[in-house]
Design a protein around this motif. Structure first.
Motif, PDB file in Angstrom:
ATOM      1  N   ALA A  78      19.457  53.799  43.982  1.00 38.03           N
ATOM      2  CA  ALA A  78      19.920  54.630  44.420  1.00 38.03           C
ATOM      3  C   ALA A  78      20.955  55.235  45.148  1.00 38.03           C
ATOM      4  N   GLU A  83      18.372  59.014  40.980  1.00 36.66           N
ATOM      5  CA  GLU A  83      16.606  58.508  40.259  1.00 36.66           C
ATOM      6  C   GLU A  83      16.621  58.391  38.443  1.00 36.66           C
ATOM      7  N   ARG A 230       6.558  52.715  41.681  1.00 39.89           N
ATOM      8  CA  ARG A 230       8.242  52.418  41.609  1.00 39.89           C
ATOM      9  C   ARG A 230       8.653  51.215  40.408  1.00 39.89           C
TER      10      ARG A 230
END
Length: 248
Positions: A78, A83, A230
């Motif tokens: 990050a 993203e 994720r």
């Protein structure tokens, strides 16, 4: 961290992962190595220079999934990519006693040198190589050597190994540390002079518009349903139905 990373092309974060996860990875890497040697044959792997490398990243098992879902990994991604991050390729690397360096000059390499050369802006970070230190790394067992600032080079000019040894940074670090390399930085494994193998996990991430070297979504079996949202995103896998509105 970003300023240091831009300037020298790498940063070493010491002791950011739990030791318990490193213990799990150590056992899993050894088992996965045996499985690949049985599958392909040790001599065949040696012939192509892949003995000690574990190419089936997800085959290493649950510890790899925990690593891909860990906060340190996602905080780094990050910080650098926002993203945009996706896994380009990953592998386990076990450096056996007596191994390392290789023959000059092939021992030195940049994982995505061609991509770096194709970009006009040398400060633009398109990919990072995350080396997770599974075993304690000291001067004896073959620390990764890095050439500071070499991510800005279009070519490598040196007369021999001794020239680069005077400039290299040697990543000595405890288990659970994370060495982050720009995809264009030049690095090399040092020789393992100890009597025990030295283990790391390599996770090379790029921005999502760069096609991954391995299609992890295509090779993953039905066990993929256990992966977190994720991790699925890092592996370019589609979200599960329950994640996008459920099934009823």
């Amino acid at each position: 961290m970003r300023a240091i990373f831009r300037a020298q092309g790498f940063v070493l974060l010491r002791s950011v992962f739990e030791r318990s996860l490193m213990d799990e990875l150590r056992v899993a890497l050894d088992h996965a190595r045996v499985a690949e040697e049985q599958r392909f044959g040790l001599e065949a792997l040696r012939e192509i220079g892949q003995d000690g490398y574990i190419s089936d990243l997800l085959g290493i098992g649950p510890p790899i999934e925990k690593l891909l879902d860990s906060d340190p990994v996602h905080e780094v991604l990050a910080n650098i990519f926002g993203e945009e991050a996706a896994l380009y390729v990953g592998q386990g690397i076990i450096l056996d006693p007596g191994k390392g360096r290789g023959v000059w000059p092939r021992c030195w390499h940049a994982d995505m040198f061609e991509a770096r050369c194709a970009l006009a802006d040398p400060e633009f970070c398109f990919g990072i190589n995350c080396l997770i230190v599974v075993d304690d790394i000291n001067e004896e067992n073959g620390p990764t050597a890095v050439l500071p600032g070499s991510h800005n080079l279009k070519t490598m000019r040196a007369n021999g190994e001794d020239d680069l040894k005077q400039m290299e940074f040697r990543a000595v670090a405890p288990s659970g540390s994370l060495l982050i390399l720009d995809g264009g930085v030049w690095h090399s494994a040092s020789i393992n002079h100890s009597s025990a193998p030295r283990r790391v996990v390599k996770l090379l991430f790029t921005r999502r518009w760069i096609r991954s070297q391995i299609d992890y979504a295509a090779i993953r079996d039905n066990a993929e349903i256990t992966l977190s949202p994720r991790v699925r995103r890092l592996l370019r896998m589609p979200a599960l139905a329950m994640e996008i509105g459920g099934n009823g």
